[in-house]
Design a protein around this motif. Sequence first.
Motif, PDB file in Angstrom:
ATOM      1  N   MET A   1       0.932  -0.980   0.047  1.00  0.00           N
ATOM      2  CA  MET A   1       0.104  -0.096   0.042  1.00  0.00           C
ATOM      3  C   MET A   1       0.859   1.137   0.025  1.00  0.00           C
ATOM      4  O   MET A   1       1.047   1.762   1.205  1.00  0.00           O
ATOM      5  N   ASP A  68     -11.794   3.228   5.121  1.00  0.00           N
ATOM      6  CA  ASP A  68     -11.066   2.303   6.040  1.00  0.00           C
ATOM      7  C   ASP A  68     -12.099   1.747   7.124  1.00  0.00           C
ATOM      8  O   ASP A  68     -12.514   2.422   8.028  1.00  0.00           O
ATOM      9  N   ASP A  89     -12.647  -0.272   1.189  1.00  0.00           N
ATOM     10  CA  ASP A  89     -11.293  -0.290   0.483  1.00  0.00           C
ATOM     11  C   ASP A  89     -10.564  -1.141   1.452  1.00  0.00           C
ATOM     12  O   ASP A  89      -9.654  -2.120   0.972  1.00  0.00           O
ATOM     13  N   LEU A  90     -10.659  -1.015   2.707  1.00  0.00           N
ATOM     14  CA  LEU A  90      -9.915  -1.831   3.745  1.00  0.00           C
ATOM     15  C   LEU A  90     -10.831  -2.223   4.753  1.00  0.00           C
ATOM     16  O   LEU A  90     -11.519  -1.614   5.272  1.00  0.00           O
ATOM     17  N   LYS A 109      -9.377 -10.728   1.574  1.00  0.00           N
ATOM     18  CA  LYS A 109      -8.419 -10.391   0.347  1.00  0.00           C
ATOM     19  C   LYS A 109      -8.687 -11.320  -0.913  1.00  0.00           C
ATOM     20  O   LYS A 109      -8.442 -10.773  -2.015  1.00  0.00           O
ATOM     21  N   ASN A 112     -10.210  -8.939  -3.530  1.00  0.00           N
ATOM     22  CA  ASN A 112      -9.462  -8.081  -3.769  1.00  0.00           C
ATOM     23  C   ASN A 112      -9.953  -6.726  -2.775  1.00  0.00           C
ATOM     24  O   ASN A 112      -9.759  -5.414  -3.475  1.00  0.00           O
ATOM     25  N   CYS A 113      -9.961  -6.964  -1.831  1.00  0.00           N
ATOM     26  CA  CYS A 113     -10.010  -5.727  -0.510  1.00  0.00           C
ATOM     27  C   CYS A 113      -8.752  -6.079   0.321  1.00  0.00           C
ATOM     28  O   CYS A 113      -8.465  -7.052   0.528  1.00  0.00           O
ATOM     29  N   LYS A 114      -8.312  -5.112   0.775  1.00  0.00           N
ATOM     30  CA  LYS A 114      -7.348  -4.972   1.889  1.00  0.00           C
ATOM     31  C   LYS A 114      -7.833  -5.475   3.356  1.00  0.00           C
ATOM     32  O   LYS A 114      -9.063  -5.221   3.672  1.00  0.00           O
ATOM     33  N   ASP A 136      -2.494  -6.080   5.514  1.00  0.00           N
ATOM     34  CA  ASP A 136      -2.145  -4.802   4.823  1.00  0.00           C
ATOM     35  C   ASP A 136      -2.034  -3.661   5.947  1.00  0.00           C
ATOM     36  O   ASP A 136      -1.313  -2.493   5.654  1.00  0.00           O
TER      37      ASP A 136
END
Length: 222
Positions: A1, A68, A89-90, A109, A112-114, A136
Amino acid sequence: MSESKYIIAPSILSANFATLGEEVVNVLNAGADWIHFDVMDNHYVPNLTIGPMVCKSLRDFGVKEFIDVHLMIDPVDELAQSFIKAGADLISFHPEASKHVHRSIHAIKDQNCKAGLVFNPASSLDILENVIEDLDLVLIMSVNPGFGGQSFIHSSLDKVEKVRKMIDETGKDIRLEVDGGINNDTINLAAQAGADTFVAGSAIFNTDNYEQTISTLRAQIT
Ligand code: DX5
Ligand code: ZN
Protein backbone atom coordinates in the motif's frame (compact mmCIF):
# COMPACT_ATOMS: atom_id res chain seq x y z
CA MET A 1 0.00 0.00 0.00
CA SER A 2 2.41 2.70 -1.09
CA GLU A 3 0.89 6.03 -0.15
CA SER A 4 2.00 9.13 1.67
CA LYS A 5 4.14 8.51 4.71
CA TYR A 6 1.55 9.70 7.22
CA ILE A 7 -2.16 9.20 6.83
CA ILE A 8 -4.87 11.02 8.76
CA ALA A 9 -8.11 9.06 8.89
CA PRO A 10 -10.99 10.98 10.50
CA SER A 11 -13.41 8.67 12.31
CA ILE A 12 -16.96 9.51 11.25
CA LEU A 13 -18.17 8.23 14.61
CA SER A 14 -17.95 11.84 15.81
CA ALA A 15 -19.45 13.36 12.64
CA ASN A 16 -23.00 14.67 12.40
CA PHE A 17 -24.91 11.62 11.10
CA ALA A 18 -27.81 13.82 9.97
CA THR A 19 -25.52 15.34 7.32
CA LEU A 20 -23.01 12.52 6.93
CA GLY A 21 -22.36 12.86 3.18
CA GLU A 22 -21.52 16.53 3.54
CA GLU A 23 -19.40 15.89 6.62
CA VAL A 24 -17.34 13.32 4.71
CA VAL A 25 -16.89 15.57 1.67
CA ASN A 26 -15.92 18.49 3.90
CA VAL A 27 -13.35 16.55 5.90
CA LEU A 28 -11.78 15.15 2.70
CA ASN A 29 -11.66 18.63 1.16
CA ALA A 30 -10.01 19.77 4.38
CA GLY A 31 -7.07 17.42 3.79
CA ALA A 32 -8.08 14.07 5.27
CA ASP A 33 -6.48 11.08 3.51
CA TRP A 34 -8.88 8.29 4.42
CA ILE A 35 -12.32 7.97 5.99
CA HIS A 36 -12.37 5.72 9.07
CA PHE A 37 -15.75 3.98 9.29
CA ASP A 38 -16.53 2.51 12.73
CA VAL A 39 -18.99 -0.38 12.78
CA MET A 40 -20.38 -1.39 16.20
CA ASP A 41 -22.95 -4.10 16.92
CA ASN A 42 -23.97 -3.69 20.59
CA HIS A 43 -22.55 -7.18 21.15
CA TYR A 44 -18.79 -7.13 20.58
CA VAL A 45 -18.84 -3.54 21.90
CA PRO A 46 -21.52 -1.77 23.95
CA ASN A 47 -22.56 0.64 21.22
CA LEU A 48 -24.41 0.52 17.91
CA THR A 49 -23.51 2.46 14.78
CA ILE A 50 -23.76 2.03 11.03
CA GLY A 51 -23.66 -0.79 8.50
CA PRO A 52 -22.86 -1.47 4.85
CA MET A 53 -25.87 0.48 3.51
CA VAL A 54 -24.35 3.67 4.86
CA CYS A 55 -21.01 2.83 3.23
CA LYS A 56 -22.80 2.30 -0.10
CA SER A 57 -24.69 5.58 0.37
CA LEU A 58 -21.39 7.43 0.73
CA ARG A 59 -20.16 5.85 -2.52
CA ASP A 60 -23.44 6.75 -4.24
CA PHE A 61 -23.04 10.29 -2.91
CA GLY A 62 -19.77 10.49 -4.89
CA VAL A 63 -17.14 9.70 -2.26
CA LYS A 64 -14.21 8.11 -4.14
CA GLU A 65 -11.52 8.25 -1.46
CA PHE A 66 -10.25 5.36 0.64
CA ILE A 67 -12.78 3.98 3.13
CA ASP A 68 -11.13 2.24 6.07
CA VAL A 69 -13.78 0.05 7.71
CA HIS A 70 -13.16 -0.86 11.36
CA LEU A 71 -15.42 -3.75 12.31
CA MET A 72 -16.23 -4.01 16.02
CA ILE A 73 -18.65 -6.85 15.44
CA ASP A 74 -18.94 -10.56 16.21
CA PRO A 75 -19.17 -12.56 13.99
CA VAL A 76 -17.04 -10.99 11.26
CA ASP A 77 -17.24 -12.87 7.95
CA GLU A 78 -20.71 -12.23 6.57
CA LEU A 79 -20.77 -8.49 7.21
CA ALA A 80 -17.20 -8.18 5.92
CA GLN A 81 -18.42 -9.47 2.55
CA SER A 82 -21.33 -7.00 2.64
CA PHE A 83 -18.90 -4.15 3.25
CA ILE A 84 -16.77 -5.24 0.30
CA LYS A 85 -19.87 -5.09 -1.93
CA ALA A 86 -20.69 -1.69 -0.40
CA GLY A 87 -17.36 -0.25 -1.54
CA ALA A 88 -14.94 -0.64 1.39
CA ASP A 89 -11.23 -0.37 0.48
CA LEU A 90 -9.91 -1.97 3.67
CA ILE A 91 -11.61 -4.01 6.36
CA SER A 92 -10.08 -4.57 9.75
CA PHE A 93 -11.50 -6.77 12.48
CA HIS A 94 -10.70 -7.89 16.02
CA PRO A 95 -9.26 -11.43 16.21
CA GLU A 96 -11.41 -12.23 19.28
CA ALA A 97 -14.47 -11.87 17.06
CA SER A 98 -13.46 -14.52 14.52
CA LYS A 99 -13.11 -18.25 15.19
CA HIS A 100 -10.72 -18.64 12.24
CA VAL A 101 -8.67 -15.49 11.84
CA HIS A 102 -6.60 -16.69 8.87
CA ARG A 103 -9.77 -17.67 7.01
CA SER A 104 -11.42 -14.31 7.75
CA ILE A 105 -8.37 -12.40 6.48
CA HIS A 106 -8.24 -14.38 3.26
CA ALA A 107 -11.99 -14.19 2.67
CA ILE A 108 -11.49 -10.40 2.56
CA LYS A 109 -8.34 -10.50 0.44
CA ASP A 110 -9.81 -12.99 -2.04
CA GLN A 111 -12.31 -10.27 -2.99
CA ASN A 112 -9.51 -7.79 -3.76
CA CYS A 113 -10.09 -5.83 -0.57
CA LYS A 114 -7.31 -4.97 1.87
CA ALA A 115 -7.35 -6.59 5.32
CA GLY A 116 -6.32 -5.41 8.77
CA LEU A 117 -6.22 -6.89 12.26
CA VAL A 118 -7.04 -4.85 15.39
CA PHE A 119 -5.55 -5.24 18.87
CA ASN A 120 -7.30 -3.94 21.99
CA PRO A 121 -5.33 -2.43 24.88
CA ALA A 122 -5.39 -5.76 26.78
CA SER A 123 -4.96 -8.05 23.76
CA SER A 124 -1.75 -9.99 23.23
CA LEU A 125 0.07 -9.74 19.91
CA ASP A 126 0.76 -13.50 19.79
CA ILE A 127 -1.65 -14.18 16.95
CA LEU A 128 0.04 -11.52 14.81
CA GLU A 129 3.19 -13.63 14.38
CA ASN A 130 1.17 -16.19 12.42
CA VAL A 131 -0.60 -13.82 10.06
CA ILE A 132 1.36 -10.58 9.79
CA GLU A 133 2.64 -11.36 6.28
CA ASP A 134 -0.97 -11.63 5.06
CA LEU A 135 -2.05 -8.22 6.35
CA ASP A 136 -2.17 -4.78 4.75
CA LEU A 137 -2.60 -3.00 8.08
CA VAL A 138 -2.24 -3.55 11.82
CA LEU A 139 -4.44 -1.36 14.02
CA ILE A 140 -3.48 -0.75 17.62
CA MET A 141 -6.34 0.52 19.80
CA SER A 142 -5.22 3.24 22.19
CA VAL A 143 -8.63 3.19 23.90
CA ASN A 144 -11.05 0.36 24.58
CA PRO A 145 -13.29 0.12 21.53
CA GLY A 146 -16.87 1.36 21.64
CA PHE A 147 -16.88 5.12 22.02
CA GLY A 148 -15.32 8.29 20.72
CA GLY A 149 -13.83 10.94 22.96
CA GLN A 150 -11.97 8.66 25.39
CA SER A 151 -8.48 9.36 26.77
CA PHE A 152 -5.39 7.91 25.11
CA ILE A 153 -4.00 4.85 26.94
CA HIS A 154 -0.25 5.43 27.03
CA SER A 155 0.71 1.78 27.50
CA SER A 156 -0.45 1.20 23.92
CA LEU A 157 2.75 2.92 22.76
CA ASP A 158 4.82 -0.13 23.79
CA LYS A 159 2.60 -2.24 21.58
CA VAL A 160 3.05 0.16 18.67
CA GLU A 161 6.83 -0.12 19.04
CA LYS A 162 6.66 -3.92 19.06
CA VAL A 163 4.48 -4.01 15.96
CA ARG A 164 6.76 -1.52 14.18
CA LYS A 165 9.65 -3.96 14.66
CA MET A 166 7.56 -6.90 13.48
CA ILE A 167 6.44 -5.03 10.35
CA ASP A 168 9.98 -3.91 9.55
CA GLU A 169 11.19 -7.50 9.87
CA THR A 170 8.70 -8.61 7.21
CA GLY A 171 10.04 -6.01 4.77
CA LYS A 172 6.46 -5.66 3.52
CA ASP A 173 4.30 -2.63 2.93
CA ILE A 174 2.02 -2.93 5.98
CA ARG A 175 0.54 0.20 7.54
CA LEU A 176 0.54 0.69 11.32
CA GLU A 177 -2.57 2.54 12.48
CA VAL A 178 -3.44 3.92 15.92
CA ASP A 179 -7.04 4.57 16.97
CA GLY A 180 -8.37 6.33 20.07
CA GLY A 181 -7.57 9.55 21.87
CA ILE A 182 -5.44 10.91 19.03
CA ASN A 183 -5.13 14.70 19.29
CA ASN A 184 -2.45 17.40 19.19
CA ASP A 185 -0.89 16.04 22.40
CA THR A 186 -0.76 12.36 21.43
CA ILE A 187 -0.32 12.09 17.65
CA ASN A 188 3.43 12.56 17.75
CA LEU A 189 3.83 10.05 20.61
CA ALA A 190 2.20 7.48 18.34
CA ALA A 191 4.30 8.57 15.36
CA GLN A 192 7.54 8.34 17.35
CA ALA A 193 6.56 4.83 18.48
CA GLY A 194 6.27 3.87 14.81
CA ALA A 195 2.68 4.52 13.72
CA ASP A 196 2.09 5.94 10.24
CA THR A 197 -1.72 6.08 10.11
CA PHE A 198 -3.77 8.04 12.64
CA VAL A 199 -7.48 7.81 13.34
CA ALA A 200 -8.98 10.90 14.96
CA GLY A 201 -12.68 11.35 15.62
CA SER A 202 -13.58 13.89 18.28
CA ALA A 203 -10.32 15.83 17.79
CA ILE A 204 -11.45 16.65 14.24
CA PHE A 205 -15.25 16.58 14.13
CA ASN A 206 -15.71 18.48 17.39
CA THR A 207 -13.95 21.51 15.89
CA ASP A 208 -15.31 24.18 13.52
CA ASN A 209 -12.46 24.39 11.02
CA TYR A 210 -11.51 20.91 9.79
CA GLU A 211 -8.75 22.21 7.51
CA GLN A 212 -6.99 24.06 10.29
CA THR A 213 -7.46 21.12 12.69
CA ILE A 214 -6.03 18.56 10.26
CA SER A 215 -3.04 20.71 9.31
CA THR A 216 -2.32 21.39 12.99
CA LEU A 217 -2.51 17.66 13.74
CA ARG A 218 -0.11 16.91 10.87
CA ALA A 219 2.27 19.64 12.03
CA GLN A 220 2.71 17.88 15.40
CA ILE A 221 4.44 14.92 13.70
CA THR A 222 8.19 15.52 13.81
C1 DX5 B 1 -13.53 3.68 19.08
C2 DX5 B 1 -13.39 3.87 17.60
C3 DX5 B 1 -12.62 5.06 17.22
C4 DX5 B 1 -13.22 6.36 17.71
C5 DX5 B 1 -12.05 7.27 18.01
O1 DX5 B 1 -14.02 2.43 19.35
O2 DX5 B 1 -12.78 2.75 17.00
O3 DX5 B 1 -12.36 5.11 15.82
O4 DX5 B 1 -14.06 7.00 16.81
O5 DX5 B 1 -12.55 8.41 18.58
P1 DX5 B 1 -11.59 9.49 19.24
O6 DX5 B 1 -10.63 9.94 18.18
O7 DX5 B 1 -12.55 10.57 19.65
O8 DX5 B 1 -10.90 8.84 20.39
ZN1 ZN C 1 -12.08 2.91 14.89
